[in-house]
Scaffold this active site. Sequence first.
Site, PDB file in Angstrom:
ATOM      1  N   GLU A 220      -7.488  -7.093  20.552  1.00 11.43           N
ATOM      2  CA  GLU A 220      -8.120  -6.029  19.651  1.00 11.43           C
ATOM      3  C   GLU A 220      -9.078  -6.290  18.729  1.00 11.43           C
ATOM      4  OE1 GLU A 220      -7.668  -3.063  16.042  1.00 11.43           O
ATOM      5  OE2 GLU A 220      -7.248  -5.214  16.141  1.00 11.43           O
TER       6      GLU A 220
ATOM      7  N   ASP B  33      -4.042  -8.677  17.148  1.00  9.56           N
ATOM      8  CA  ASP B  33      -4.771  -7.803  16.106  1.00  9.56           C
ATOM      9  C   ASP B  33      -5.868  -8.643  15.716  1.00  9.56           C
ATOM     10  OD1 ASP B  33      -4.422  -5.193  14.319  1.00  9.56           O
ATOM     11  OD2 ASP B  33      -4.543  -7.093  12.836  1.00  9.56           O
ATOM     12  N   ASN B  34      -7.153  -8.203  15.628  1.00 10.17           N
ATOM     13  CA  ASN B  34      -8.412  -8.687  15.079  1.00 10.17           C
ATOM     14  C   ASN B  34      -8.545 -10.053  15.450  1.00 10.17           C
ATOM     15  OD1 ASN B  34      -9.685  -6.673  13.713  1.00 10.17           O
ATOM     16  ND2 ASN B  34      -8.323  -6.758  11.983  1.00 10.17           N
TER      17      ASN B  34
ATOM     18  N   ASP C 172      -3.006  -6.499   0.048  1.00  7.29           N
ATOM     19  CA  ASP C 172      -1.681  -6.487   0.414  1.00  7.29           C
ATOM     20  C   ASP C 172      -1.413  -7.705   1.485  1.00  7.29           C
ATOM     21  OD1 ASP C 172      -3.034  -5.000   2.190  1.00  7.29           O
ATOM     22  OD2 ASP C 172      -1.323  -3.928   2.817  1.00  7.29           O
TER      23      ASP C 172
ATOM     24  N   LYS D  28       0.875   4.701   9.084  1.00  6.46           N
ATOM     25  CA  LYS D  28       0.804   3.214   8.896  1.00  6.46           C
ATOM     26  C   LYS D  28       1.360   2.914   7.391  1.00  6.46           C
ATOM     27  CE  LYS D  28      -3.275   1.275   9.414  1.00  6.46           C
ATOM     28  NZ  LYS D  28      -4.781   1.260   9.470  1.00  6.46           N
ATOM     29  N   TYR D  29       1.381   4.051   6.427  1.00  7.48           N
ATOM     30  CA  TYR D  29       1.573   3.869   5.100  1.00  7.48           C
ATOM     31  C   TYR D  29       2.970   4.768   4.563  1.00  7.48           C
ATOM     32  CZ  TYR D  29      -3.115   2.028   5.363  1.00  7.48           C
ATOM     33  OH  TYR D  29      -4.403   1.378   5.654  1.00  7.48           O
TER      34      TYR D  29
ATOM     35  N   LYS E  29       0.904  -1.100   0.165  1.00  8.63           N
ATOM     36  CA  LYS E  29       0.066   0.000   0.023  1.00  8.63           C
ATOM     37  C   LYS E  29       0.701   1.187  -0.018  1.00  8.63           C
ATOM     38  CE  LYS E  29      -4.025  -1.811   0.170  1.00  8.63           C
ATOM     39  NZ  LYS E  29      -4.997  -1.833   1.295  1.00  8.63           N
TER      40      LYS E  29
ATOM     41  N   GLN F 257      -2.073 -12.063  10.054  1.00  6.39           N
ATOM     42  CA  GLN F 257      -2.250 -11.998   8.479  1.00  6.39           C
ATOM     43  C   GLN F 257      -0.977 -11.931   7.958  1.00  6.39           C
ATOM     44  OE1 GLN F 257      -3.754  -9.738  10.372  1.00  6.39           O
ATOM     45  NE2 GLN F 257      -2.906  -7.833   9.764  1.00  6.39           N
TER      46      GLN F 257
END
Lengths: 665, 665
Positions: free
Chosen positions: A426, A397-398, A357, A537-538, A262, A322
């Site tokens: 989270e 995460d998630n 991604d 983040k990017y 990204k 992920q």
Amino acid sequence: MADAGTDAAVARLRALAAHRFVIEDVAPEINAGRYPVKREVGDSLSVFADIIADGHTKIAGTLYHRAADEEAWQETPLRFHDNDRWTAAFPLTRNTRYLYTLGAWIDEFQSWRNDITKKANAGQSVAVDLTEGRALVARARDAAKGGEDRARLEAMLAAHDAAATEDQQLAALLTEEADRLMRRHGTRIGYTRYDKVLEVVADRPLARTGAWYEMFWRSQGDDPARGATIEECIARLPYIRDMGFDVVYLVPWHPIGRTNRKGRNNTLQAGPDDPGSPYAIGAAEGGHKAVNPDWGTLDDFRRFVAAIEAEGMEIAMDFAIQCSPDHPWIRAHRDWFKWRSDGSIRYAENPPKKYEDIVNVEFYAPHGGEPIDALWLELRDVVLFWVEQGVKIFRVDNPHTKPLTFWEWMIREVQARHPETIFLAEAFTRPKLMKALAKLGFTQSYSYFTWRTGKAELTDYLEELTQGPAKEYMRVNFFANTPDILPFHLQQGGPPAFRQRAVLAATLSSTYGIYNGFELCENTAVPSKEEYLFSEKYQYKVWDWDRPGNIRDWITRLNAIRRENPALQEYDNLRFYTCWNDQILIYGKRAADARNFVLVAVNLDVTAPQEGNFELPLWELGLGDGATVWMEELLDGYRFTWTGKIQHIWIDNNRPAFIWRMTPA
Amino acid sequence: MADAGTDAAVARLRALAAHRFVIEDVAPEINAGRYPVKREVGDSLSVFADIIADGHTKIAGTLYHRAADEEAWQETPLRFHDNDRWTAAFPLTRNTRYLYTLGAWIDEFQSWRNDITKKANAGQSVAVDLTEGRALVARARDAAKGGEDRARLEAMLAAHDAAATEDQQLAALLTEEADRLMRRHGTRIGYTRYDKVLEVVADRPLARTGAWYEMFWRSQGDDPARGATIEECIARLPYIRDMGFDVVYLVPWHPIGRTNRKGRNNTLQAGPDDPGSPYAIGAAEGGHKAVNPDWGTLDDFRRFVAAIEAEGMEIAMDFAIQCSPDHPWIRAHRDWFKWRSDGSIRYAENPPKKYEDIVNVEFYAPHGGEPIDALWLELRDVVLFWVEQGVKIFRVDNPHTKPLTFWEWMIREVQARHPETIFLAEAFTRPKLMKALAKLGFTQSYSYFTWRTGKAELTDYLEELTQGPAKEYMRVNFFANTPDILPFHLQQGGPPAFRQRAVLAATLSSTYGIYNGFELCENTAVPSKEEYLFSEKYQYKVWDWDRPGNIRDWITRLNAIRRENPALQEYDNLRFYTCWNDQILIYGKRAADARNFVLVAVNLDVTAPQEGNFELPLWELGLGDGATVWMEELLDGYRFTWTGKIQHIWIDNNRPAFIWRMTPA
């Protein structure tokens, strides 16, 4: 009745007759014992149970407990609480799991004692009753196989036998020592054991109390053309420590994928120098066990952990399962991923949204097949690997998009070896799914706090969390912002809103956090979204940590107040009080030992001062409505007295809170 | 990791992985499934459960049920209710026990359908998704082993394959028939079964709805020098039937002991002609299986039962386990009783009170020994003996002083053979013990109603019973008086109080009762006690059943209103409404089909008329606050209309209630 029928009926009666008492409504107990209760080392666990027996006999009971790694149960006598309810407590002295259960029985000696006393008081003859009581003591003596207790019971019998009158005989059997010895050695009639063994996890205190600072590692340097190094991150630690934080939590530090990386502001095409999202984990340099080479080496990382510890803080890792399309697992373990009918890998998606991604692992074989053991073990081993590097806190995460069963298994596997590990879920999802994650083992949970701003919704939500059933298993960590969430109220409210939300987060929950930039009141958003514009983040980013308008002092003071007041370190002691102004929220926390009481008043209106009458909770200190109390305002450090239950306050919106320590005058 | 450690970890993950979903907070469920829920034949049981799965996939579930004597589970699809909660219902068509449980799984086809629809709506390519959906259908076709379903799935695939465009291909797979067939034959991914099998007892409707008349058999004649005969009791049945009662309940009719027989007004010495308390059971003539020879023979008794049935009513028996000192069991079964150290039998006592005409049996051997099987079996057989004589209803005297385990066993043993039997627990004791008896199997329970007179306490108690957890297992039978209880409010309030209490009992609960003499407003008490003076428990008595001041008409009307209004035959449909006068109680009941709504207003003040405004619950009929309703007053039979939510009433104290049927105008 046919004999076979009678035999079966007798078998059924024998089975039932063995559980003479009803032991029910045991608290704390979650899902009939399916999940453990949560407490912290240093607490004691108070257990309550309804114990229901037939008739008017006296009953007695015991609370059993043992650490999971001990063999022998320890007993604590139950005492009568109220309305067929009994209670006892046991101390949680170690960071481990404890088991507990209960037993109850008819106390023949106390029943006898009760009856004979009433008869004697009514002037009735008790000669036969005395003989029967003596026989009970003799039975107990026989049961006390030798030793001091047997001798004492023998002495009681001798005293009874030597007594000249009925009154003296009775007195010999109605001593405190008799109660104690007969409890120990008397027959436990109708002994019934609770049919479940319950569990409590005694986490370390940081599970309940801590201030977290979320650090985006690559933005901690001063070169906008590259990410910060571990060395630069180490240099930032005094800044965090000086604000009074306990935990330094970092977004994933693994190599970042290149395929479909990204670009700035989450665009689909990354420029050649864009670093990519750290949540697209895995590249040629390695996967979940690797350190991003731009940041440093594993040795550097260990130095970083040591530096954090040297500052009196702890590191927390972001465990995001992920993978980027370049993750080494994809080639090594084709069966851990989902392949489409055209031969391509299935990217993460939440139709119609696509996350090109990222690919997700598959925990079960296709079409409801068996769990993929090797993947489960590898994920557990990722966690164990980082534990070996000194990480004891994992922000996950998630977790709600992975099987609940995986988390339940993994957390137990890790905590069995390392009970000091802490897992923060989270999950921003449906309320019952968030609660399920907490029940199955997550130490802490994210929450809806980030979006609760009104007085009624804050009150309702906090009462649900801290006073409802969830308080037994869920500890919410109140993050005021995250890299993913720049809430509208911070966008619109500016510094007054940042101050207000910091007070709310730091005093409503015993564990809270901010994500770096919050202390700078950073609130530049993607228009009409709750997202940061030019999010780190990017892209690479450089912050001016001293920029004007920052609220470091405010946060520093809040963390100091938290450390100085034990009441703010408790989780489920929150109570709301009446204020006749819907823009003013008033609440208090009292320490378990009742010696520290903190009262907080917050102006929820960031646009204007608010004033109103409110009820000063004198009753929390056991005081009458006209009492006088010393008030010490802890943000600004001044003192005054208040007399009487109804008081008036005025709160500025720029300095939107008072935090008082209240003591009897 | 050592291999052994890994193997153990894999074993643990496999065990957990098999239960992928959390199925929790199942309702109704009592004590984690330990006790059955209660319903009646003709009801359907609605079951709710939270089903919590990871991620965003579509889930599906099923409610399983079967009668306890059936092998095969029947399935009813769960439908989504709200907030991760699912529900389904099944009908209770037989007087038996039913079992129920739940299962849930990921619905792969619905998840695919959901995703592909969103993608297609967003204009994304769905070519690969279509191929994958086709594969799901092909899997289901293979799973549907032959038959019509397989052919239909085959046809779906053919339609898909023949379609010219993606849209048409998709349409071929997104039919209602596809949903139905795929639910049946699609793979149930992550299939998880609830870990408990729950039970519901479907009692016959009389368990919920009935009017009971308690008859003291020996006072039904007209000779004050002897007890009435069965023949004389038969002659009294039309009187009871004409008042509209469903159940004729008699105090114990067994031979009465002579040793320590009680005299008039519970004196210790009986005169030579005093008949003794019928609760001192057993004499030379027989024990619990015998008929008192003064009353009649077993043949007479069978005629009595037939006569009651002929009047459209049912008999209820008083099952009182205690024995007179002359009971044949005492000589035949010495080990069923407790013997004192001086060789005497232990009389019943509650120190310092003594009950010299009664001894209690012992259910367990001394000092916590084994259950005395032979006694348990004999007591069960006493009940079965009377069932054979036509008795199907048992009012159990003081069940709370006998082991809970005995009742749980005995009621199951009897109901396994005779599911139509009804057991009413006459326990006036601590609230949780009363609830425990209801949970373990008693069909109905006595209550505190007899002593609840104020508006707040009536409201609180009834809401607890009819709207709290107890409604799932406890049906209270509201007795307005009993041979043991002449409450102070009846003593002091006279006929207005009798009318008021009759209305409350008959309309607050679906099942209620009076003890003979209530309809005559008999209220001569032992001074300062809640006991009848010259109680027929201890002497012969003759009543003038037509004596002036009786309220037979009032009771007759109440029972007729109960029969004519299905709303009054329901138990848990009671709701209280606001009246701005604390002496006026207003409540309503709505039938399950919502076509019958009954509203009741009661003046709780027996000394003066009361008036006040109240909220007419128009919303119960789905009407707005300004609506007009037809009101039919059922006690007096007149009609009027009311318009608007706030109304005013005036209630006389001599005629202390209105009972209205309310219908939309």
